[in-house]
Motif scaffolding. Structure first.
Motif, PDB file in Angstrom:
ATOM      1  N   MET A 171       0.848  -1.330   0.180  1.00  0.00           N
ATOM      2  CA  MET A 171      -0.024  -0.055  -0.212  1.00  0.00           C
ATOM      3  C   MET A 171       0.997   1.396  -0.014  1.00  0.00           C
ATOM      4  O   MET A 171       0.523   2.194  -0.554  1.00  0.00           O
ATOM      5  N   LYS A 172       1.890   1.129   0.788  1.00  0.00           N
ATOM      6  CA  LYS A 172       2.955   2.290   0.809  1.00  0.00           C
ATOM      7  C   LYS A 172       3.501   2.787  -0.612  1.00  0.00           C
ATOM      8  O   LYS A 172       3.520   3.844  -0.905  1.00  0.00           O
ATOM      9  N   SER A 173       3.722   1.491  -1.293  1.00  0.00           N
ATOM     10  CA  SER A 173       4.431   1.620  -2.804  1.00  0.00           C
ATOM     11  C   SER A 173       3.322   2.499  -3.777  1.00  0.00           C
ATOM     12  O   SER A 173       3.708   3.042  -4.427  1.00  0.00           O
ATOM     13  N   PHE A 174       2.216   2.165  -3.426  1.00  0.00           N
ATOM     14  CA  PHE A 174       1.024   2.518  -4.313  1.00  0.00           C
ATOM     15  C   PHE A 174       0.887   4.151  -4.085  1.00  0.00           C
ATOM     16  O   PHE A 174       0.955   4.876  -5.066  1.00  0.00           O
ATOM     17  N   PHE A 175       1.058   4.661  -2.988  1.00  0.00           N
ATOM     18  CA  PHE A 175       0.927   6.013  -2.521  1.00  0.00           C
ATOM     19  C   PHE A 175       2.165   6.516  -3.118  1.00  0.00           C
ATOM     20  O   PHE A 175       2.405   7.811  -3.454  1.00  0.00           O
ATOM     21  N   LEU A 176       3.199   6.156  -3.101  1.00  0.00           N
ATOM     22  CA  LEU A 176       4.375   6.554  -3.450  1.00  0.00           C
ATOM     23  C   LEU A 176       4.482   6.763  -5.139  1.00  0.00           C
ATOM     24  O   LEU A 176       4.639   7.780  -5.487  1.00  0.00           O
ATOM     25  N   ALA A 177       3.986   5.730  -5.573  1.00  0.00           N
ATOM     26  CA  ALA A 177       3.924   5.896  -7.267  1.00  0.00           C
ATOM     27  C   ALA A 177       2.784   7.134  -7.507  1.00  0.00           C
ATOM     28  O   ALA A 177       3.183   7.703  -8.590  1.00  0.00           O
ATOM     29  N   LEU A 178       1.692   7.037  -6.749  1.00  0.00           N
ATOM     30  CA  LEU A 178       0.958   8.106  -7.097  1.00  0.00           C
ATOM     31  C   LEU A 178       1.491   9.340  -6.852  1.00  0.00           C
ATOM     32  O   LEU A 178       1.351  10.293  -7.672  1.00  0.00           O
ATOM     33  N   THR A 179       2.333   9.661  -5.632  1.00  0.00           N
ATOM     34  CA  THR A 179       2.731  10.939  -5.421  1.00  0.00           C
ATOM     35  C   THR A 179       3.917  11.281  -6.724  1.00  0.00           C
ATOM     36  O   THR A 179       3.920  12.282  -7.182  1.00  0.00           O
ATOM     37  N   LEU A 180       4.554  10.412  -7.028  1.00  0.00           N
ATOM     38  CA  LEU A 180       5.583  10.632  -8.047  1.00  0.00           C
ATOM     39  C   LEU A 180       4.757  10.640  -9.338  1.00  0.00           C
ATOM     40  O   LEU A 180       5.461  11.855 -10.133  1.00  0.00           O
ATOM     41  N   ILE A 181       3.910  10.207  -9.709  1.00  0.00           N
ATOM     42  CA  ILE A 181       3.044  10.662 -10.951  1.00  0.00           C
ATOM     43  C   ILE A 181       2.610  12.055 -10.948  1.00  0.00           C
ATOM     44  O   ILE A 181       2.597  12.640 -11.795  1.00  0.00           O
ATOM     45  N   PHE A 182       2.064  12.229  -9.802  1.00  0.00           N
ATOM     46  CA  PHE A 182       1.718  13.499  -9.823  1.00  0.00           C
ATOM     47  C   PHE A 182       2.582  14.719  -9.692  1.00  0.00           C
ATOM     48  O   PHE A 182       2.369  15.722 -10.497  1.00  0.00           O
ATOM     49  N   PHE A 183       3.689  14.630  -9.112  1.00  0.00           N
ATOM     50  CA  PHE A 183       4.701  15.476  -9.327  1.00  0.00           C
ATOM     51  C   PHE A 183       5.523  15.630 -10.780  1.00  0.00           C
ATOM     52  O   PHE A 183       5.639  16.612 -11.228  1.00  0.00           O
ATOM     53  N   CYS A 184       5.275  14.406 -11.402  1.00  0.00           N
ATOM     54  CA  CYS A 184       5.991  14.364 -12.681  1.00  0.00           C
ATOM     55  C   CYS A 184       5.047  15.051 -13.667  1.00  0.00           C
ATOM     56  O   CYS A 184       5.352  15.804 -14.506  1.00  0.00           O
ATOM     57  N   SER A 185       3.803  14.852 -13.622  1.00  0.00           N
ATOM     58  CA  SER A 185       2.943  15.532 -14.232  1.00  0.00           C
ATOM     59  C   SER A 185       2.668  17.037 -14.298  1.00  0.00           C
ATOM     60  O   SER A 185       2.720  17.987 -15.282  1.00  0.00           O
ATOM     61  N   ILE A 186       3.169  17.563 -12.917  1.00  0.00           N
ATOM     62  CA  ILE A 186       3.058  18.864 -12.673  1.00  0.00           C
ATOM     63  C   ILE A 186       4.550  19.546 -13.598  1.00  0.00           C
ATOM     64  O   ILE A 186       4.374  20.525 -14.039  1.00  0.00           O
ATOM     65  N   LEU A 187       5.642  18.819 -13.275  1.00  0.00           N
ATOM     66  CA  LEU A 187       6.674  19.258 -13.610  1.00  0.00           C
ATOM     67  C   LEU A 187       6.824  19.098 -15.484  1.00  0.00           C
ATOM     68  O   LEU A 187       7.588  19.677 -16.099  1.00  0.00           O
ATOM     69  N   ALA A 188       5.934  18.374 -16.043  1.00  0.00           N
ATOM     70  CA  ALA A 188       5.938  17.908 -17.337  1.00  0.00           C
ATOM     71  C   ALA A 188       4.865  19.033 -17.963  1.00  0.00           C
ATOM     72  O   ALA A 188       5.216  18.938 -19.408  1.00  0.00           O
ATOM     73  N   GLY A 189       4.432  19.780 -17.420  1.00  0.00           N
ATOM     74  CA  GLY A 189       3.648  20.873 -18.065  1.00  0.00           C
ATOM     75  C   GLY A 189       4.398  21.803 -18.805  1.00  0.00           C
ATOM     76  O   GLY A 189       5.323  22.185 -18.569  1.00  0.00           O
TER      77      GLY A 189
END
Length: 49
Positions: free
Chosen positions: A1-19
């Protein structure tokens, strides 16, 4: 479950930085991205509701 939230957080930050505008300058780009997101939200509220 921890890895899911970590992956979700990384995807969120990557999508912001990729704007497109974010790459031009962090503060200025984030402001432009936020304005564009608000325009999309307003359009969706007007047409989807």
């Amino acid at each position: 479950m921890k890895s899911f939230f970590l992956a979700l957080t990384l995807i969120f930050f990557c999508s912001i930085l990729a704007g497109c505008n974010t790459l031009k300058g962090a503060a200025n780009g984030f402001t432009k991205d936020w304005d564009e997101a608000k325009k999309v939200d307003d359009w969706l509220q007007k047409h989807a509701w």
